[in-house]
Design a protein around this motif. Structure first.
Motif, PDB file in Angstrom:
ATOM      1  N   ASN A 124      38.505  35.365  38.112  1.00 41.15           N
ATOM      2  CA  ASN A 124      37.569  35.636  39.176  1.00 41.15           C
ATOM      3  C   ASN A 124      37.948  36.941  39.844  1.00 41.15           C
ATOM      4  OD1 ASN A 124      36.051  33.144  39.116  1.00 41.15           O
ATOM      5  ND2 ASN A 124      37.945  32.193  39.751  1.00 41.15           N
ATOM      6  N   TYR A 125      36.895  37.776  40.102  1.00 40.80           N
ATOM      7  CA  TYR A 125      37.147  39.071  40.712  1.00 40.80           C
ATOM      8  C   TYR A 125      36.087  39.299  41.776  1.00 40.80           C
ATOM      9  CZ  TYR A 125      37.659  44.089  41.222  1.00 40.80           C
ATOM     10  OH  TYR A 125      37.844  45.337  41.743  1.00 40.80           O
ATOM     11  N   MET A 126      36.503  39.351  43.054  1.00 38.78           N
ATOM     12  CA  MET A 126      35.540  39.417  44.141  1.00 38.78           C
ATOM     13  C   MET A 126      35.876  40.571  45.090  1.00 38.78           C
ATOM     14  SD  MET A 126      35.318  35.367  45.015  1.00 38.78           S
ATOM     15  CE  MET A 126      34.263  35.661  46.415  1.00 38.78           C
ATOM     16  N   ILE A 127      34.857  41.249  45.588  1.00 37.17           N
ATOM     17  CA  ILE A 127      35.019  42.257  46.613  1.00 37.17           C
ATOM     18  C   ILE A 127      34.905  41.572  47.965  1.00 37.17           C
ATOM     19  CG2 ILE A 127      34.087  44.382  47.605  1.00 37.17           C
ATOM     20  CD1 ILE A 127      35.316  44.754  44.875  1.00 37.17           C
ATOM     21  N   ASN A 128      35.851  41.843  48.872  1.00 33.34           N
ATOM     22  CA  ASN A 128      35.901  41.174  50.162  1.00 33.34           C
ATOM     23  C   ASN A 128      34.604  41.376  50.927  1.00 33.34           C
ATOM     24  OD1 ASN A 128      36.627  41.140  53.205  1.00 33.34           O
ATOM     25  ND2 ASN A 128      38.311  40.082  52.198  1.00 33.34           N
ATOM     26  N   GLY A 129      34.107  40.297  51.569  1.00 31.48           N
ATOM     27  CA  GLY A 129      32.845  40.363  52.291  1.00 31.48           C
ATOM     28  C   GLY A 129      32.863  41.366  53.424  1.00 31.48           C
ATOM     29  N   VAL A 130      34.020  41.505  54.078  1.00 30.23           N
ATOM     30  CA  VAL A 130      34.136  42.468  55.166  1.00 30.23           C
ATOM     31  C   VAL A 130      33.923  43.875  54.646  1.00 30.23           C
ATOM     32  CG1 VAL A 130      35.691  43.439  56.890  1.00 30.23           C
ATOM     33  CG2 VAL A 130      35.703  40.987  56.452  1.00 30.23           C
ATOM     34  N   PHE A 156      37.583  42.790  27.686  1.00 32.78           N
ATOM     35  CA  PHE A 156      38.936  42.636  28.232  1.00 32.78           C
ATOM     36  C   PHE A 156      39.035  41.376  29.085  1.00 32.78           C
ATOM     37  CE2 PHE A 156      42.106  44.129  31.592  1.00 32.78           C
ATOM     38  CZ  PHE A 156      43.190  43.693  30.857  1.00 32.78           C
ATOM     39  N   ALA A 157      38.038  41.153  29.935  1.00 33.95           N
ATOM     40  CA  ALA A 157      38.022  39.958  30.784  1.00 33.95           C
ATOM     41  C   ALA A 157      37.922  38.695  29.940  1.00 33.95           C
ATOM     42  CB  ALA A 157      36.856  40.024  31.772  1.00 33.95           C
ATOM     43  N   ASP A 167      38.976  38.352  26.854  1.00 37.10           N
ATOM     44  CA  ASP A 167      40.252  38.168  26.160  1.00 37.10           C
ATOM     45  C   ASP A 167      41.312  37.581  27.093  1.00 37.10           C
ATOM     46  OD1 ASP A 167      39.115  39.146  23.902  1.00 37.10           O
ATOM     47  OD2 ASP A 167      40.019  41.143  24.024  1.00 37.10           O
ATOM     48  N   LEU A 168      41.322  38.052  28.348  1.00 36.81           N
ATOM     49  CA  LEU A 168      42.253  37.494  29.333  1.00 36.81           C
ATOM     50  C   LEU A 168      41.958  36.019  29.580  1.00 36.81           C
ATOM     51  CD1 LEU A 168      42.536  40.318  32.041  1.00 36.81           C
ATOM     52  CD2 LEU A 168      44.259  39.654  30.349  1.00 36.81           C
ATOM     53  N   ASP A 169      40.684  35.697  29.680  1.00 38.11           N
ATOM     54  CA  ASP A 169      40.286  34.311  29.905  1.00 38.11           C
ATOM     55  C   ASP A 169      40.708  33.428  28.730  1.00 38.11           C
ATOM     56  OD1 ASP A 169      38.720  32.363  31.549  1.00 38.11           O
ATOM     57  OD2 ASP A 169      37.546  32.245  29.711  1.00 38.11           O
ATOM     58  N   GLU A 170      40.534  33.939  27.529  1.00 34.87           N
ATOM     59  CA  GLU A 170      40.933  33.182  26.344  1.00 34.87           C
ATOM     60  C   GLU A 170      42.448  32.985  26.307  1.00 34.87           C
ATOM     61  OE1 GLU A 170      40.694  33.523  21.440  1.00 34.87           O
ATOM     62  OE2 GLU A 170      39.538  34.881  22.709  1.00 34.87           O
ATOM     63  N   GLN A 171      43.177  34.013  26.710  1.00 35.87           N
ATOM     64  CA  GLN A 171      44.632  33.919  26.706  1.00 35.87           C
ATOM     65  C   GLN A 171      45.134  32.857  27.690  1.00 35.87           C
ATOM     66  OE1 GLN A 171      47.792  36.750  28.601  1.00 35.87           O
ATOM     67  NE2 GLN A 171      47.290  37.624  26.623  1.00 35.87           N
ATOM     68  N   ILE A 172      44.608  32.867  28.911  1.00 39.67           N
ATOM     69  CA  ILE A 172      45.057  31.896  29.905  1.00 39.67           C
ATOM     70  C   ILE A 172      44.611  30.491  29.526  1.00 39.67           C
ATOM     71  CG2 ILE A 172      43.063  32.024  31.455  1.00 39.67           C
ATOM     72  CD1 ILE A 172      46.765  31.839  32.516  1.00 39.67           C
ATOM     73  N   THR A 173      43.454  30.375  28.857  1.00 42.88           N
ATOM     74  CA  THR A 173      42.977  29.067  28.402  1.00 42.88           C
ATOM     75  C   THR A 173      43.917  28.490  27.346  1.00 42.88           C
ATOM     76  OG1 THR A 173      40.660  29.613  28.874  1.00 42.88           O
ATOM     77  CG2 THR A 173      41.082  27.824  27.311  1.00 42.88           C
ATOM     78  N   MET A 222      46.901  38.224  35.986  1.00 44.66           N
ATOM     79  CA  MET A 222      45.763  38.673  35.192  1.00 44.66           C
ATOM     80  C   MET A 222      44.617  39.142  36.082  1.00 44.66           C
ATOM     81  SD  MET A 222      45.538  36.004  31.998  1.00 44.66           S
ATOM     82  CE  MET A 222      46.765  36.059  30.675  1.00 44.66           C
ATOM     83  N   ASN A 223      44.403  38.475  37.201  1.00 44.65           N
ATOM     84  CA  ASN A 223      43.370  38.907  38.137  1.00 44.65           C
ATOM     85  C   ASN A 223      43.656  40.315  38.659  1.00 44.65           C
ATOM     86  OD1 ASN A 223      41.428  36.828  38.288  1.00 44.65           O
ATOM     87  ND2 ASN A 223      42.764  35.597  39.579  1.00 44.65           N
ATOM     88  N   GLU A 224      44.922  40.550  38.999  1.00 39.43           N
ATOM     89  CA  GLU A 224      45.319  41.872  39.473  1.00 39.43           C
ATOM     90  C   GLU A 224      45.144  42.918  38.377  1.00 39.43           C
ATOM     91  OE1 GLU A 224      49.270  41.688  40.960  1.00 39.43           O
ATOM     92  OE2 GLU A 224      48.726  40.617  42.803  1.00 39.43           O
ATOM     93  N   GLN A 225      45.551  42.553  37.166  1.00 43.57           N
ATOM     94  CA  GLN A 225      45.418  43.473  36.039  1.00 43.57           C
ATOM     95  C   GLN A 225      43.952  43.809  35.779  1.00 43.57           C
ATOM     96  OE1 GLN A 225      47.025  41.910  32.400  1.00 43.57           O
ATOM     97  NE2 GLN A 225      46.842  43.845  31.298  1.00 43.57           N
ATOM     98  N   LEU A 226      43.098  42.801  35.840  1.00 43.29           N
ATOM     99  CA  LEU A 226      41.667  43.008  35.619  1.00 43.29           C
ATOM    100  C   LEU A 226      41.077  43.873  36.722  1.00 43.29           C
ATOM    101  CD1 LEU A 226      39.129  42.330  33.968  1.00 43.29           C
ATOM    102  CD2 LEU A 226      38.884  40.273  35.372  1.00 43.29           C
TER     103      LEU A 226
END
Length: 206
Positions: free
Chosen positions: A5-11, A62-63, A65-71, A142-146
């Motif tokens: 999950n990758y989110m931009i802060n609402g503020v 890339f995202a 592949d990361l998801d598959e790796q953590i799964t 992985m979230n930070e890397q993404l």
């Protein structure tokens, strides 16, 4: 993405909207007047764009592949703990059978075997907790890397300064309406995929 999950802060999104209104609207207030005056710098389009982060993550290799790796790591961890629990259940059943049939020569042997099984159960529980913590840390990394990868390539993508603001829309940000002309989701996704080598590097644990 289920795991990534990758989110931009609402503020930040609110600040961006304010910035958009102030700097890019092409309108200004003339002192002493209650009317908005359109500046001569108006153009047909504004130096602002947005992309749908959920759609990007679904199509960014890339995202995925990361998801598959953590799964895979989650499945391996679950299989490891499950197998050890089954082995323990088998040993407990054998222990009960021996107790019922007076197979142990002394009560001390009964107590010793019972303590061993309890210790094994505690070890499995501790292993389960450790694997869970490891997976949480791996997911955070992985979230930070993404995030860093997307930010880095967005700067390259926008190296010509075509856009002064690029916003991420994930359904929670206060972007209630935007013309499709400002949607660069497909363009950014294609750009990112062209720069993905297709290999996820495993972190080496010391």
């Amino acid at each position: 993405m289920k795991n990534i999950n990758y989110m931009i802060n609402g503020v930040l999104a609110v600040a961006v909207i304010i910035l958009f209104i102030i700097q890019f609207s092409g309108h200004k207030i003339v002192p002493g007047s209650d009317k908005n005056v359109t500046s001569s710098s108006d153009s047909s389009s504004l130096p602002i764009a947005y992309f749908h982060i959920d759609m990007l993550l679904q199509n960014y290799n890339f995202a995925r592949d990361l998801d598959e790796q953590i799964t895979r790591k989650q499945e391996n961890a679950r299989a490891n703990v499950t197998q050890q629990m089954r082995n323990l259940e088998s040993e407990v059943s054998e222990f009960r059978y021996k107790v019922q049939n007076s197979a142990f020569l002394t009560q001390a042997r009964v107590d010793q075997e019972q303590e061993r099984l309890m210790k094994k159960q505690q070890d499995i529980q501790m292993l389960d907790q450790k694997l869970t913590q490891d997976l949480l840390e791996e997911n955070r990394r992985m979230n930070e890397q993404l995030r860093d990868t997307i930010m880095h390539h967005l700067k390259e993508y926008n190296s010509d300064k075509k856009y002064q603001v690029i916003i991420s829309s994930d359904g929670t940000n206060p972007i209630f309406y935007a013309d499709d002309v400002y949607d660069i989701t497909d363009e950014v996704t294609e750009y990112l995929n062209k720069r993905w080598s297709g290999k996820v590097e495993e972190k080496v644990k010391e």
